[in-house]
Enzyme design. Structure first.
Site, PDB file in Angstrom:
ATOM      1  N   HIS A 108      -6.624  -9.584 -34.868  1.00 21.40           N
ATOM      2  CA  HIS A 108      -7.308  -8.520 -35.594  1.00 21.40           C
ATOM      3  C   HIS A 108      -8.200  -9.079 -36.706  1.00 21.40           C
ATOM      4  O   HIS A 108      -8.801  -8.318 -37.433  1.00 21.40           O
ATOM      5  CB  HIS A 108      -6.289  -7.549 -36.186  1.00 21.40           C
ATOM      6  N   SER A 118       1.029 -45.423 -34.298  1.00 20.98           N
ATOM      7  CA  SER A 118       1.530 -44.555 -33.242  1.00 20.98           C
ATOM      8  C   SER A 118       0.540 -43.429 -33.019  1.00 20.98           C
ATOM      9  O   SER A 118      -0.214 -43.058 -33.916  1.00 20.98           O
ATOM     10  CB  SER A 118       2.914 -44.004 -33.590  1.00 20.98           C
TER      11      SER A 118
END
Length: 1137
Positions: free
Chosen positions: A545, A809
């Protein structure tokens, strides 16, 4: 850091020795007590004329000298927790009073035993420790000594004189009672300075001699040839043989008070009060020549010399004044003390006698400042009133009023709220030891009661701002964000108060903790822009909305993104990663009555919307579609994958560091693999999330917010974990921009493929590079570690030509941003080749190794198929144990594995072992790329394959199909879960063993992804069922699997009696303990103070028997267990007082 004097025999030196002793207690029971106690006379006797006198004196004194074994269960004031040895001697046989040093008696909780020369051991408890001077008293029951004839040692301070020959009799170096000779050289030496942040004596002279005392001799009597104690051994020099002795005048006074206040050992009246006065001023004795330079007038010097003994050579000068004390703003450093109450004072003893007699009364001082005489009237303060006798224990932290000792060291006012040990909650926030808490949750903290009151109003899981100062940077307040423990990692907050009648510190609940918040996120947020108020629900669908351009305004318009200074995160050898965590700043409740803002009930929090220029760093992150903006040279893959990346921060309470882990704080990059309305899942390597017993925080790249997450799955073999978060915690805006990555398990990566390596920097910025796959099926082979800790096995990993190093990583993606592999870190500790060393030495070394000095890690790609196959089972609900995730019960998948470590062997090598040409051709035809066969490296202890497969076996087929790689073995195991298969979970294998083909039926094991979910804290050690890394060693005790000791706390009974970690407890008092249930049943029957006999087995299989005395007062037996129905860790007391 230290001055010229040697660190304290029984303090700093003992602390260093304690640490070594605790780590090496597996050597055996300490020789100082359990071994032969004997006399060793070092140095020749004085002369023939008095040799017989010395022998008679020594024969009389030695039976009254005791070896003290001290355990400090909690940090307090200047003392850290630990165990150590010292010396004491009997000064009152009738009342059972032992004299030793203050740093031995300790200012905080202490548990102690005294061992006499005939090996009679008795408990002792502290009855007095001087607030300033280095002496204190223990008390014991005289009737408990049944087989020894001894006399008390008389105190003769007046006998001390320069040139006096003395003997020091004590537990030197904690190995034996020795007798050291010496000669008193000085009676007016300055009190030695040991450390800038610990205990120091002051306002007294010390006696100096060359006797060469070492650690363990603290509290030894310094005797003359008549057998009288003329001084008390206290410390020694770091280099050389100089030793420092405390004069006994004030000791004699204190002893007389104790003797008057007690009639017998059975007298249980209130603790004796010994008056001690102070001005909170430190004086130094300086010579007249130096005092003249300070401005002393000639007439004053003449008057002082005439009123003093002929041997007087100087006067007392103010060295420092404690802020807020009686002397503050009245006395200054450099002031020369002339008189007190009209009496000339040039000696410490005379000054202390006067102050001790005038407690809570005024004293008149005459001083000279420069050449100007000044009269000052000061109130003499009770010294005991500024020596704390209580502390708050919360989340492992020890907090108490700032003592006079530390106030003098740090130049702070006495009574401020002092952090003696930060524990978990405060350490996690970056609050260091020795911090002074100034403000908490918007409330000024002046005294400890203010902190307790504030804490009592906070719910579990609340994030609270804190301000503190530190003596190293005293002029600047520092801020931190403290998170109240979500889980019951520790017992409820308690206040301990000292009771000198029985020597115990009694505990009572500080307050009743408020329950955990029903939701761990802001359930209702008002976002205000101009005059408009936009309500937001927790439902991500509500964002539909909101116009897309408004989403952009909301993101770019957040007025303040607070950057909170964090701490260092040790990533298993990564070193210190100084992270700075972006947090949404929350506007404090500005109530007019000054009441505490309720930070725990975040119902109507307002986040202000301001000018974009206020937050350019946030505006730069997003474009008009709510997506993250990227550098101009960023690849398309980076554009796509970056919104799916998160920084994962893991915090592990130090009291429950199980499964061999050693880092308390770890961080790494994770990727969102599932994001829906009711659940989000993040995949991350197990080097970042090693255990489920932890607090996990996620920082999102797509939206500047941190939220709490929970570990929901730890793969038992592969190097990845899944953590779950609540998408509604992101709010509608965050939920709209955060998304899951698309996983691409097929086709698998091949050598030569081009991939994008993408991860996060410390500042949550994407780092990426294009790389080439050099090996898509590298067999992982990580050797056994020096201590059992998770290591990945049976996995083919991906290797690149270039990467960002072993600390990085992230993910590997294709050109379209689809994830093909998780780029993870693999723990690889350096193995020791000295396997024949005693396991106790092995244990002693493991602490330093675990701190990362010998720890290494690798960074490689984990094929995404191992992750996707588990995620696919979680999302639609699998068949397995249920777990509450975001209020919804979900069935978690079970993993069927072959608990065998496999390694590939080249077929060319296999030929040498007798493998036939026919089998070589079959395997080459099956896999022409690898040209390998799988061989057995070892079976996990307790697995179904343990007694079937042997080391060196080569696997030819499984269920009739040739196998050449790990993935084929894994698929064969997963196929057993098909309901059409009726094989009881067994694999039909054809193996090649010692030149013969053999058909075997090998059982598989079904494991969940919960990890360790239950531990027991007994006598200060954490025991658990043997975790997979222990079982991977291939050995479990024959007496059942036993319970595994994961960690031992400093200052605990297990450290005190030599039980170390990395071993199994298989029997207690003759009762087997094959598992935790049996161990708990045993613990429920043990009484407080009961001695138990423990049988243990080392990692090398060596059995050992030791005894241990249970202490339920400071170390109650507790169980910590995960409750899947409530998704919370709960603590339960099994046995306490």
């Amino acid at each position: 850091m230290y001055e010229e004097e040697r660190e304290r025999d029984g303090m700093e030196e003992e602390q260093l020795s304690d640490s070594s002793m605790d780590d090496r207690q597996t050597v055996g029971v300490d020789a100082a007590v359990e071994g032969d106690i004997y006399m060793e006379v070092e140095g020749a006797l004085a002369s023939k004329e008095n040799a017989e006198d010395w022998r008679r004196a020594i024969d009389k004194v030695v039976p009254a000298v005791v070896v003290l074994r001290i355990t400090v269960p909690r940090a307090f004031d200047t003392r850290a927790p630990g165990s150590f040895h010292a010396t004491g001697f009997v000064v009152d046989k009738r009342l059972g009073i032992i004299l030793t040093n203050r740093h031995v008696v300790s200012p905080g909780p202490v548990v102690a035993e005294a061992t006499f020369a005939n090996h009679e051991e008795i408990p002792v408890h502290p009855i007095y420790r001087d607030p300033v001077h280095d002496f204190g008293f223990f008390r014991y029951d005289p009737d408990a000594i049944q087989f020894l004839t001894y006399d008390e040692i008389p105190l003769a301070p007046e006998a001390a004189s320069v040139g006096l020959e003395i003997r020091v009799i004590g537990n030197d170096s904690k190995e034996k009672i020795s007798i050291l000779s010496g000669t008193l050289a000085r009676l007016d030496r300055d009190a030695p300075h040991y450390t800038s942040h610990g205990y120091n004596d002051f306002n007294t002279f010390y006696i100096q001699a060359a006797s060469g005392t070492k650690g363990g001799s603290s509290g030894s009597p310094v005797i003359d040839w008549k057998g009288r104690a003329v001084a008390l051994n206290a410390g020694s020099k770091r280099t050389g043989a100089s030793a420092f002795f405390l004069p006994l005048e004030r000791v004699v006074r204190a002893l007389k008070f104790l003797q008057k206040g007690k009639n017998s050992f059975q007298d249980e009246s209130e603790a004796v009060s010994i008056p001690r006065g102070t001005l909170q001023v430190t004086f130094l004795h300086k010579g007249f020549n130096e005092i003249r330079r300070l401005g002393l007038q000639t007439d004053t010097e003449k008057m002082v010399r005439e009123a003093s003994p002929p041997e007087e050579t100087g006067m007392l000068v103010v060295d420092s004044v404690v802020p807020g004390g009686p002397g503050h703003k009245h006395l200054e450093p450099g002031d020369v003390l002339i008189c007190m109450n009209g009496e000339v004072i040039t000696r410490f003893l005379k000054m202390e006698v006067l102050l001790d007699d005038l407690v809570d009364q005024k004293v008149e001082l005459l001083i000279e400042r420069g050449d100007r005489p000044i009269n000052v009237n000061l109130m003499v303060q009770d010294l005991h009133s500024i020596s704390p006798d209580h502390f708050l224990e919360v989340s492992g932290a020890i907090i108490h009023p700032l003592s006079y000792q530390q106030a003098r060291n740090f130049q702070f006012q006495c009574g401020l709220v002092y952090v003696a040990e930060p524990g978990y909650m405060f350490y996690r926030a970056g609050v260091p030891r020795h911090a002074i808490i100034k403000k908490f949750a918007g409330v000024e903290i002046a005294v400890l009661e203010d902190l307790i009151t504030t804490l009592s109003k906070l719910h579990r899981g609340a994030c609270i701002p804190l301000e503190y100062v530190n003596y190293k940077n005293r002029h600047h307040r520092k801020s931190a964000l403290v998170t109240i423990d979500h889980h019951e990692w520790y017992t409820a907050p308690q206040v301990y108060t000292r009771n000198d009648s029985d020597g115990l510190w009694t505990a009572k609940p500080a307050f009743e903790p408020l329950p955990l918040l029903l939701t761990r996120h802001v359930s209702k947020i008002q976002r205000v822009t101009g005059k408009q108020t936009l309500p937001c629900s927790g439902d991500p669908n509500s964002v539909e909305h909101i116009p897309q351009e408004r989403i952009q305004e909301l993101i770019n318009g957040v007025k303040s993104i607070g950057i909170c200074e964090g701490h260092s995160f040790d990533t298993h050898g990564q070193g210190e990663l100084d992270t700075r965590r972006n947090r949404l700043s929350i506007k404090e409740d500005s109530s007019t009555d000054g009441a505490l803002a309720d930070y725990s009930l975040l119902d109507d929090i307002v986040v202000e919307i301001g000018d974009r220029r206020d937050v350019e760093n946030v505006a730069d992150m997003t474009d008009c579609h709510g997506k993250i903006s990227h550098p101009a040279n960023a690849s398309y893959a980076e554009h796509v994958i970056e919104p799916t990346l998160v920084m994962v921060e893991v915090h592990i309470p130090p009291s429950i560091m199980v499964d061999g882990i050693h880092s308390r704080n770890i961080s790494g990059t994770g990727v969102i693999v599932h994001h829906s309305q009711d659940m989000g899942l993040v995949a991350v390597d197990k080097n970042t999330v090693p255990v489920s017993m932890s607090d996990v925080i996620l920082s999102f790249v797509a939206f500047p917010i941190e939220i709490h997450a929970e570990v929901v799955f730890l793969h038992p073999v592969h190097n990845y974990a899944l953590v779950a978060y609540d998408p509604s915690a992101l709010g509608p805006v965050g939920a709209s921009v955060v998304r899951a990555a698309k996983l691409l398990p097929e086709p698998p990566l091949q050598r030569g493929d081009s991939v994008h390596l993408v991860g996060l920097s410390k500042s949550l910025r994407a780092l990426s590079r294009k790389s080439i796959v050099t090996n898509s099926c590298a067999a992982l082979n990580i050797g056994s570690t020096i201590t059992p800790i998770y290591r990945a096995i049976n996995l083919e990993v991906i290797v690149l030509d270039t990467d960002f190093g072993s600390d990085f990583s992230g993910v590997l993606t294709d050109e379209r941003g689809q994830v093909q592999a998780l780029w993870g870190r693999f723990n690889r500790q350096v193995s020791t080749s000295r396997n024949n060393r005693e396991i106790n030495k092995f244990v002693w070394h493991h602490t330093k190794i675990l701190q990362g000095r010998l720890n290494r890690q690798l960074a490689m790609g984990i094929p995404v198929y191992v992750i996707s196959q588990v995620v696919e089972k979680i999302v639609p609900d699998a068949k397995g144990p249920t777990l509450l995730i975001n209020g919804i019960k979900r069935a978690m998948p079970l993993v069927r594995i072959l608990e065998v470590e496999l390694l590939p062997r080249l077929l060319s090598k296999a030929r040498n072992f007798g493998l036939s040409e026919e089998w070589v051709q079959v395997l080459v035809t099956k896999d022409p790329l690898r040209r390998q066969i799988l061989r057995v490296k070892g079976c996990w202890a307790g697995s179904k394959a343990e007694n079937i497969l042997e080391h060196g076996d080569m696997i030819l087929t499984i269920n009739g199909e040739p196998v050449t790689c790990f993935q084929e073995v894994e698929r064969a195991c997963q196929a057993l879960d098909n309901i059409e298969n009726d094989n009881d979970g067994n694999l039909k294998m054809t193996i090649f063993r010692q030149g013969r083909e053999i058909g075997v039926l090998v059982g598989t094991d079904v494991r969940d992804g919960s990890g360790t979910t239950r531990v027991v804290n007994w006598c200060g050690c954490i025991v658990q069922n043997p975790h997979p890394a222990v079982r991977a060693l291939g050995f479990l005790p024959e007496e059942g699997h036993g319970v595994y000791v994961a960690r031992c706390s400093p200052g605990s009974p297990v450290r005190r009696y030599g039980l170390s970690s990395l071993q199994w407890i298989v029997e207690v008092d003759g009762k087997p303990t094959p598992d935790l249930d049996a161990f708990v049943r045993m613990a429920e029957e043990l009484e407080h103070g009961q001695f138990v006999r423990i049988r243990t087995v080392m990692l090398n299989g060596k059995p050992r028997v030791l005894t241990l005395k249970q202490d339920l007062h400071y170390w109650p037996t507790c169980e910590l267990r995960f409750d899947p129905e409530a998704a919370i860790w709960r603590r339960k007391t099994i046995r306490g007082l």
